[in-house]
Write a protein that holds these residues in place. Structure first.
Motif, PDB file in Angstrom:
ATOM      1  N   MET A   1       0.859  -1.165   0.000  1.00  0.00           N
ATOM      2  CA  MET A   1       0.000   0.000   0.000  1.00  0.00           C
ATOM      3  C   MET A   1       0.901   1.222   0.000  1.00  0.00           C
ATOM      4  O   MET A   1       1.899   1.212   0.699  1.00  0.00           O
ATOM      5  CB  MET A   1      -0.856  -0.063   1.246  1.00  0.00           C
ATOM      6  CG  MET A   1      -1.971   0.927   1.392  1.00  0.00           C
ATOM      7  SD  MET A   1      -1.638   2.664   1.660  1.00  0.00           S
ATOM      8  CE  MET A   1      -0.708   2.793   3.122  1.00  0.00           C
ATOM      9  N   PRO A   2       0.651   2.229  -0.734  1.00  0.00           N
ATOM     10  CA  PRO A   2      -0.493   2.368  -1.644  1.00  0.00           C
ATOM     11  C   PRO A   2      -0.286   1.660  -2.988  1.00  0.00           C
ATOM     12  O   PRO A   2       0.845   1.426  -3.411  1.00  0.00           O
ATOM     13  CB  PRO A   2      -0.590   3.869  -1.858  1.00  0.00           C
ATOM     14  CG  PRO A   2       0.789   4.374  -1.648  1.00  0.00           C
ATOM     15  CD  PRO A   2       1.413   3.459  -0.628  1.00  0.00           C
ATOM     16  N   GLN A   3      -1.396   1.345  -3.608  1.00  0.00           N
ATOM     17  CA  GLN A   3      -1.415   0.769  -4.942  1.00  0.00           C
ATOM     18  C   GLN A   3      -1.765   1.895  -5.910  1.00  0.00           C
ATOM     19  O   GLN A   3      -2.824   2.496  -5.804  1.00  0.00           O
ATOM     20  CB  GLN A   3      -2.462  -0.346  -5.039  1.00  0.00           C
ATOM     21  CG  GLN A   3      -2.175  -1.545  -4.170  1.00  0.00           C
ATOM     22  CD  GLN A   3      -0.951  -2.308  -4.647  1.00  0.00           C
ATOM     23  OE1 GLN A   3      -0.580  -2.280  -5.809  1.00  0.00           O
ATOM     24  NE2 GLN A   3      -0.308  -3.002  -3.725  1.00  0.00           N
ATOM     25  N   GLY A  70      -4.883   3.800  -4.536  1.00  0.00           N
ATOM     26  CA  GLY A  70      -5.617   3.050  -3.517  1.00  0.00           C
ATOM     27  C   GLY A  70      -4.843   3.058  -2.203  1.00  0.00           C
ATOM     28  O   GLY A  70      -3.681   2.660  -2.166  1.00  0.00           O
ATOM     29  N   ASP A 110     -10.241   4.403  -1.001  1.00  0.00           N
ATOM     30  CA  ASP A 110      -9.876   3.414   0.012  1.00  0.00           C
ATOM     31  C   ASP A 110      -9.829   2.034  -0.630  1.00  0.00           C
ATOM     32  O   ASP A 110     -10.711   1.682  -1.432  1.00  0.00           O
ATOM     33  CB  ASP A 110     -10.909   3.374   1.141  1.00  0.00           C
ATOM     34  CG  ASP A 110     -10.854   4.590   2.038  1.00  0.00           C
ATOM     35  OD1 ASP A 110      -9.829   5.306   2.022  1.00  0.00           O
ATOM     36  OD2 ASP A 110     -11.841   4.830   2.763  1.00  0.00           O
ATOM     37  N   LEU A 111      -8.815   1.266  -0.280  1.00  0.00           N
ATOM     38  CA  LEU A 111      -8.766  -0.119  -0.714  1.00  0.00           C
ATOM     39  C   LEU A 111      -9.862  -0.902  -0.005  1.00  0.00           C
ATOM     40  O   LEU A 111     -10.232  -0.600   1.140  1.00  0.00           O
ATOM     41  CB  LEU A 111      -7.399  -0.725  -0.394  1.00  0.00           C
ATOM     42  CG  LEU A 111      -6.235  -0.158  -1.200  1.00  0.00           C
ATOM     43  CD1 LEU A 111      -4.908  -0.591  -0.593  1.00  0.00           C
ATOM     44  CD2 LEU A 111      -6.328  -0.581  -2.647  1.00  0.00           C
ATOM     45  N   ASP A 112     -10.377  -1.897  -0.663  1.00  0.00           N
ATOM     46  CA  ASP A 112     -11.425  -2.739  -0.111  1.00  0.00           C
ATOM     47  C   ASP A 112     -10.898  -3.496   1.117  1.00  0.00           C
ATOM     48  O   ASP A 112      -9.703  -3.840   1.171  1.00  0.00           O
ATOM     49  CB  ASP A 112     -11.876  -3.736  -1.194  1.00  0.00           C
ATOM     50  CG  ASP A 112     -13.109  -4.493  -0.770  1.00  0.00           C
ATOM     51  OD1 ASP A 112     -14.216  -3.937  -0.943  1.00  0.00           O
ATOM     52  OD2 ASP A 112     -12.973  -5.634  -0.261  1.00  0.00           O
ATOM     53  N   TYR A 115      -8.488  -6.434   0.773  1.00  0.00           N
ATOM     54  CA  TYR A 115      -7.133  -6.229   0.246  1.00  0.00           C
ATOM     55  C   TYR A 115      -6.118  -7.001   1.081  1.00  0.00           C
ATOM     56  O   TYR A 115      -6.094  -6.900   2.301  1.00  0.00           O
ATOM     57  CB  TYR A 115      -6.794  -4.728   0.236  1.00  0.00           C
ATOM     58  CG  TYR A 115      -5.375  -4.423  -0.167  1.00  0.00           C
ATOM     59  CD1 TYR A 115      -4.997  -4.421  -1.499  1.00  0.00           C
ATOM     60  CD2 TYR A 115      -4.416  -4.157   0.804  1.00  0.00           C
ATOM     61  CE1 TYR A 115      -3.685  -4.152  -1.862  1.00  0.00           C
ATOM     62  CE2 TYR A 115      -3.099  -3.865   0.445  1.00  0.00           C
ATOM     63  CZ  TYR A 115      -2.750  -3.879  -0.885  1.00  0.00           C
ATOM     64  OH  TYR A 115      -1.457  -3.606  -1.247  1.00  0.00           O
ATOM     65  N   THR A 117      -1.798  -8.600   0.671  1.00  0.00           N
ATOM     66  CA  THR A 117      -0.569  -8.478  -0.103  1.00  0.00           C
ATOM     67  C   THR A 117       0.483  -9.451   0.410  1.00  0.00           C
ATOM     68  O   THR A 117       0.385  -9.945   1.544  1.00  0.00           O
ATOM     69  CB  THR A 117      -0.028  -7.044  -0.057  1.00  0.00           C
ATOM     70  OG1 THR A 117       1.104  -6.921  -0.925  1.00  0.00           O
ATOM     71  CG2 THR A 117       0.345  -6.616   1.344  1.00  0.00           C
TER      72      THR A 117
END
Length: 120
Positions: A1-3, A70, A110-112, A115, A117
């Motif tokens: 994050m961030p994407q 994101g 905002d990322l869901d 999310y 990684t």
């Protein structure tokens, strides 16, 4: 994050300093949204076909760039708006003047909650 995802017309190939833009946007994202530098990741996705209005796509008189950032939830609307505005200003600096009209936009979301990684 961030994407960070940058969708853009392929006619920007020679006019867009993508590496410089990514570095500057990463720095801005760390400063504005308190992201970690090592978490900043940017993908560029050139599009071979961009259609603008009723113009014949073959005319290639218009280029489109859309930046999507994101972030993990927790940043306020003011922070997101400032980051989007900064992304647009950085595009102005990193896309050279050319024989086409540039249409640029940016969105910070905002990322869901799903999310996830990993890195290896």
């Amino acid at each position: 994050m961030p994407q960070i995802i940058v969708d853009h017309s392929d006619i920007l190939e020679d006019a867009f300093d993508r590496e410089g833009f990514a570095r500057a946007l990463h720095e801005a994202t760390v400063e504005i949204a308190a992201a970690k530098p090592e978490g900043c990741k940017t993908q560029f996705r050139p599009s071979a076909c961009t259609v603008y209005g009723y113009e014949d796509p073959g005319a290639r008189g218009h280029a489109v760039v859309h930046v999507t950032i994101g972030l993990l939830p927790g940043r306020g609307d003011e922070t997101k708006a400032k980051l989007a505005e900064t992304a647009l200003e950085l595009l102005r600096r990193h896309v050279a003047d050319a024989a086409f009209t540039l249409h640029a936009s940016a969105e910070v979301r905002d990322l869901d909650p799903s999310y996830r990684t990993f890195a290896r």
